[in-house]
Write a protein that holds these residues in place. Structure first.
Motif, mmCIF file in Angstrom:
data_model
loop_
_atom_site.group_PDB
_atom_site.id
_atom_site.type_symbol
_atom_site.label_atom_id
_atom_site.label_comp_id
_atom_site.label_asym_id
_atom_site.label_seq_id
_atom_site.Cartn_x
_atom_site.Cartn_y
_atom_site.Cartn_z
ATOM 1 N N UNK A 1 -5.318 0.094 4.723
ATOM 2 C CA UNK A 1 -4.364 -0.239 3.655
ATOM 3 C C UNK A 1 -3.098 0.599 3.757
ATOM 4 N N UNK A 2 -1.976 -0.009 3.413
ATOM 5 C CA UNK A 2 -0.706 0.741 3.397
ATOM 6 C C UNK A 2 -0.671 1.771 2.270
ATOM 7 N N UNK A 3 -1.587 1.675 1.300
ATOM 8 C CA UNK A 3 -1.645 2.660 0.216
ATOM 9 C C UNK A 3 -2.904 3.538 0.319
ATOM 10 N N UNK A 4 -3.479 3.639 1.520
ATOM 11 C CA UNK A 4 -4.663 4.464 1.763
ATOM 12 C C UNK A 4 -4.430 5.892 1.278
ATOM 13 N N UNK A 5 -5.375 6.401 0.496
ATOM 14 C CA UNK A 5 -5.307 7.772 0.015
ATOM 15 C C UNK A 5 -4.458 7.968 -1.225
ATOM 16 N N UNK A 6 -3.769 6.943 -1.659
ATOM 17 C CA UNK A 6 -2.919 7.038 -2.853
ATOM 18 C C UNK A 6 -3.768 6.776 -4.099
ATOM 19 N N UNK A 7 -3.334 7.326 -5.209
ATOM 20 C CA UNK A 7 -4.041 7.143 -6.469
ATOM 21 C C UNK A 7 -3.083 6.604 -7.523
#
Length: 187
Positions: A92-98
């Protein structure tokens, strides 16, 4: 229902579309057709209810891996909580984001948590009750978790937890650069 895309790919806030008059209002909590029209999971096998007695109770981060990976729709029906989701899909392009937001009995917002997301919350009031739909059955062998204070994720909680289960206190840290991500590549 009004679907608002969050900053994380595939996750939504759902706002009730109220039809009001002098008696109060009517709104749909769920509509299979509306979920399908947004290409969202529309089949749920469990409806769960949790009560947290004390303000500052933290639950999470929890998730299940395939074949039991689950979608959740979370709503606070009494009190208030700060709901946090983390994208743990390596591709995902938002991997690790919260992303976090307050869900409470007044705003009636719901969080759509896709497969491949870890989920947790902390209560902001005593006697906070949560109601959520789940797309897959609970599977202890596929259950996983991440510590709420993981230094890589860096989620910002509005208060320090005062109550947690022993299990949640002992969850591992997320290790995206050196850990075993084999389970996560299935999302």
């Amino acid at each position: 229902m009004i679907f608002h895309q969050t900053p994380l790919v595939g996750a939504y806030l759902i706002e009730l579309e109220k039809h009001a008059d002098d008696r109060g209002f009517f709104a749909r909590f769920y509509c299979e057709n509306e979920f399908k029209s947004k290409n969202l999971v529309s089949h749920f096998v469990q409806i769960n209810n949790s009560l947290s007695v004390r303000k500052g109770t933290l639950r999470g981060f929890h998730y299940q891996i395939p074949p039991a990976a689950e979608v959740k729709i979370v709503r606070c029906i009494r009190g208030a909580l700060y709901d946090v989701i983390v994208d743990i899909r390596p591709s995902s392009e938002t991997f690790g984001k919260w992303f976090g937001i307050e869900l409470n009995s007044d705003n009636r917002l719901m969080m759509y948590v896709p497969r491949g997301f870890a989920h947790g919350f902390i209560t902001l009031k005593d006697e906070t009750e949560t109601f959520y739909l789940v797309s897959d059955f609970y599977s202890p062998k596929n259950e996983r978790g991440i510590r709420f204070d993981d230094p890589w994720i860096k989620a910002e909680w509005p208060l320090q937890p005062i109550e947690m289960s022993e299990r949640d206190k002992n969850l591992p840290y997320f290790e995206p650069m050196g850990g075993d991500l084999a389970d996560l590549h299935q999302f």
